[in-house]
Write a protein that holds these residues in place. Structure first.
Motif, short mmCIF file in Angstrom:
data_model
loop_
_atom_site.label_atom_id
_atom_site.label_comp_id
_atom_site.label_asym_id
_atom_site.label_seq_id
_atom_site.Cartn_x
_atom_site.Cartn_y
_atom_site.Cartn_z
N PHE A 151 1.24 14.01 2.61
CA PHE A 151 1.16 12.97 1.60
C PHE A 151 2.35 12.02 1.60
CE2 PHE A 151 1.78 11.45 -2.78
CZ PHE A 151 0.57 10.81 -2.96
N ALA A 152 2.06 10.75 1.50
CA ALA A 152 3.07 9.70 1.36
C ALA A 152 2.49 8.60 0.48
CB ALA A 152 3.48 9.14 2.71
N VAL A 153 3.35 7.84 -0.18
CA VAL A 153 2.90 6.78 -1.07
C VAL A 153 3.81 5.57 -0.94
CG1 VAL A 153 4.26 7.70 -3.00
CG2 VAL A 153 2.32 6.20 -3.48
N ALA A 154 3.25 4.38 -1.10
CA ALA A 154 4.02 3.14 -1.11
C ALA A 154 3.55 2.28 -2.27
CB ALA A 154 3.86 2.38 0.21
N VAL A 155 4.47 1.58 -2.92
CA VAL A 155 4.14 0.67 -4.01
C VAL A 155 4.79 -0.68 -3.73
CG1 VAL A 155 3.86 2.48 -5.74
CG2 VAL A 155 6.11 1.47 -5.36
N GLN A 156 4.13 -1.73 -4.20
CA GLN A 156 4.63 -3.08 -3.97
C GLN A 156 4.40 -3.95 -5.21
OE1 GLN A 156 4.11 -5.64 -0.20
NE2 GLN A 156 2.46 -6.36 -1.52
N PHE A 157 5.41 -4.73 -5.54
CA PHE A 157 5.32 -5.70 -6.63
C PHE A 157 5.45 -7.09 -6.04
CE2 PHE A 157 7.47 -8.48 -9.69
CZ PHE A 157 6.55 -8.48 -10.72
N SER A 158 4.49 -7.98 -6.36
CA SER A 158 4.48 -9.32 -5.78
C SER A 158 4.32 -10.38 -6.86
CB SER A 158 3.31 -9.47 -4.79
OG SER A 158 3.31 -8.44 -3.84
N ILE A 159 4.91 -11.52 -6.63
CA ILE A 159 4.69 -12.70 -7.47
C ILE A 159 4.43 -13.88 -6.54
CG2 ILE A 159 5.99 -11.91 -9.47
CD1 ILE A 159 8.40 -13.45 -8.42
N ARG A 160 3.73 -14.89 -7.03
CA ARG A 160 3.39 -16.01 -6.17
C ARG A 160 3.32 -17.31 -6.95
NH1 ARG A 160 -3.06 -16.28 -4.69
NH2 ARG A 160 -3.81 -16.75 -6.78
N GLY A 161 3.51 -18.39 -6.22
CA GLY A 161 3.33 -19.73 -6.75
C GLY A 161 2.27 -20.44 -5.93
N ALA A 162 2.25 -21.75 -5.99
CA ALA A 162 1.24 -22.51 -5.27
C ALA A 162 1.49 -22.55 -3.78
CB ALA A 162 1.18 -23.93 -5.82
N HIS A 163 2.75 -22.50 -3.35
CA HIS A 163 3.06 -22.68 -1.94
C HIS A 163 3.95 -21.60 -1.34
CE1 HIS A 163 1.23 -26.65 -2.01
NE2 HIS A 163 1.91 -26.92 -3.12
N CYS A 164 4.48 -20.69 -2.13
CA CYS A 164 5.35 -19.66 -1.57
C CYS A 164 5.22 -18.39 -2.37
CB CYS A 164 6.81 -20.13 -1.52
SG CYS A 164 7.51 -20.46 -3.15
N GLY A 165 5.73 -17.30 -1.80
CA GLY A 165 5.60 -16.02 -2.46
C GLY A 165 6.65 -15.04 -2.01
N ALA A 166 6.83 -13.95 -2.78
CA ALA A 166 7.79 -12.92 -2.42
C ALA A 166 7.36 -11.58 -2.98
CB ALA A 166 9.18 -13.29 -2.95
N SER A 167 7.83 -10.50 -2.35
CA SER A 167 7.48 -9.17 -2.81
C SER A 167 8.60 -8.19 -2.53
CB SER A 167 6.18 -8.68 -2.14
OG SER A 167 6.42 -8.43 -0.77
N TYR A 168 8.59 -7.10 -3.26
CA TYR A 168 9.46 -5.96 -2.99
C TYR A 168 8.58 -4.72 -2.89
CZ TYR A 168 12.55 -2.02 -3.63
OH TYR A 168 13.19 -0.81 -3.48
N ALA A 169 8.83 -3.89 -1.89
CA ALA A 169 8.04 -2.68 -1.68
C ALA A 169 8.96 -1.49 -1.46
CB ALA A 169 7.11 -2.85 -0.49
N HIS A 170 8.45 -0.32 -1.83
CA HIS A 170 9.19 0.92 -1.59
C HIS A 170 8.21 2.00 -1.15
CE1 HIS A 170 12.39 3.85 -1.80
NE2 HIS A 170 11.63 4.63 -2.56
N GLY A 171 8.58 2.71 -0.12
CA GLY A 171 7.74 3.79 0.39
C GLY A 171 8.40 5.14 0.19
N PHE A 172 7.62 6.10 -0.35
CA PHE A 172 8.09 7.47 -0.54
C PHE A 172 7.37 8.33 0.50
CE2 PHE A 172 7.85 5.19 -4.49
CZ PHE A 172 9.06 5.43 -5.12
N LYS A 173 8.12 9.05 1.31
CA LYS A 173 7.51 9.85 2.36
C LYS A 173 7.80 11.33 2.14
CE LYS A 173 7.41 6.44 6.08
NZ LYS A 173 7.74 6.19 7.51
#
Length: 257
Positions: free
Chosen positions: A212-234
């Protein structure tokens, strides 16, 4: 100190840039592939991504690092195309302590139709030990995608020339612009995940079975660009983190095929 500053700077860019596509992105580092699945029908290319994808002209940069280990990866992606084709490139530079370096570059092409997509890619993998040996390997991918209503069925064969070919099969489902889910298998593991979007915010999670492993990601976006942060637990392994910033080249960010 420089690495800590770089991480903080990228986190600030990710927050203030205001976005990433509201489809959970694949982990672009070779050690961080558990996010949206490599067979996602859209998205910038990564180490485990399928070349059979629909084009949304864009480019992005990401930085991944592992917990408690001096191993990190810088990655750059670019894609362009139309309703009839997609061309994508991906470059990744990975370092581990002072012992190992890796530079991987890949070029992908896909021919796309309303209900079908086929694609292939070539990757050049160069590895070396600082002050020591150097070696290079060649990697190929062949993939296909079938699209019917909100369902995407996909398959891929990939492998290095000095290794056996590995298959991946999966299904992606997009019920509307706010919910998506997927299930994929490489015949050793089963990967499942889902994404939930509300206005400009998206939260995604994915899971691996067995081991078992899990990953989570939080993202935000606009009309022309975007960014995210993710973390994986193994399980019984080392976790990883990733920051990804994307800029779309069209009139607006991708929403739904």
């Amino acid at each position: 100190m420089l690495k800590k500053c770089a991480r903080q700077l990228l986190l600030m860019i990710a927050w203030f840039c205001f976005a990433i596509p509201c489809n959970a992105t694949e982990g672009h580092a070779s050690f961080a592939s558990l996010l949206a699945g490599g067979l996602s029908p859209v998205g910038l290319g990564g180490f485990s991504s399928s070349p059979a994808r629909y084009a949304f002209p864009s480019y992005g940069i990401s930085y991944y690092w592992m917990d408690n280990v001096d191993e990190s990866s810088w990655n750059m992606s670019l894609e362009f195309g139309s309703e009839a084709y997609r061309v994508g490139t991906f470059v990744a530079y990975e370092s581990m302590d002072s012992l190992y370096r890796n530079l991987y570059s890949e070029v992908a092409f896909a021919k796309t139709w309303t209900h079908f997509a086929v694609g292939t890619s070539y990757g050049l993998d160069m590895e070396w030990i600082p002050g020591g040996g150097f070696w290079a390997r060649h990697r190929f991918k062949w993939a296909g995608l079938y699209h019917w209503r909100n369902i995407y069925l996909a398959g891929m064969l990939e492998g290095f020339m000095d290794e056996s070919v590995a298959p991946v099969v999966g299904i992606h489902w997009k019920s509307d612009e706010s919910i998506s889910a997927f299930a994929e298998s490489d015949l050793d593991y089963l990967y499942v995940g889902a994404s939930f979007r509300w206005k400009f915010v998206e939260v995604s999670s994915s899971y691996r079975f067995p081991d078992f492993a899990v990953a989570v990601q939080f993202s935000i976006r606009g009309a022309h660009c975007g960014a995210s942060y993710a973390h994986g637990f193994k399980h019984n392994s080392i976790g990883w983190n990733g920051v990804h910033v994307t800029r779309w080249l069209g009139d607006e960010s991708p929403k739904k095929i």
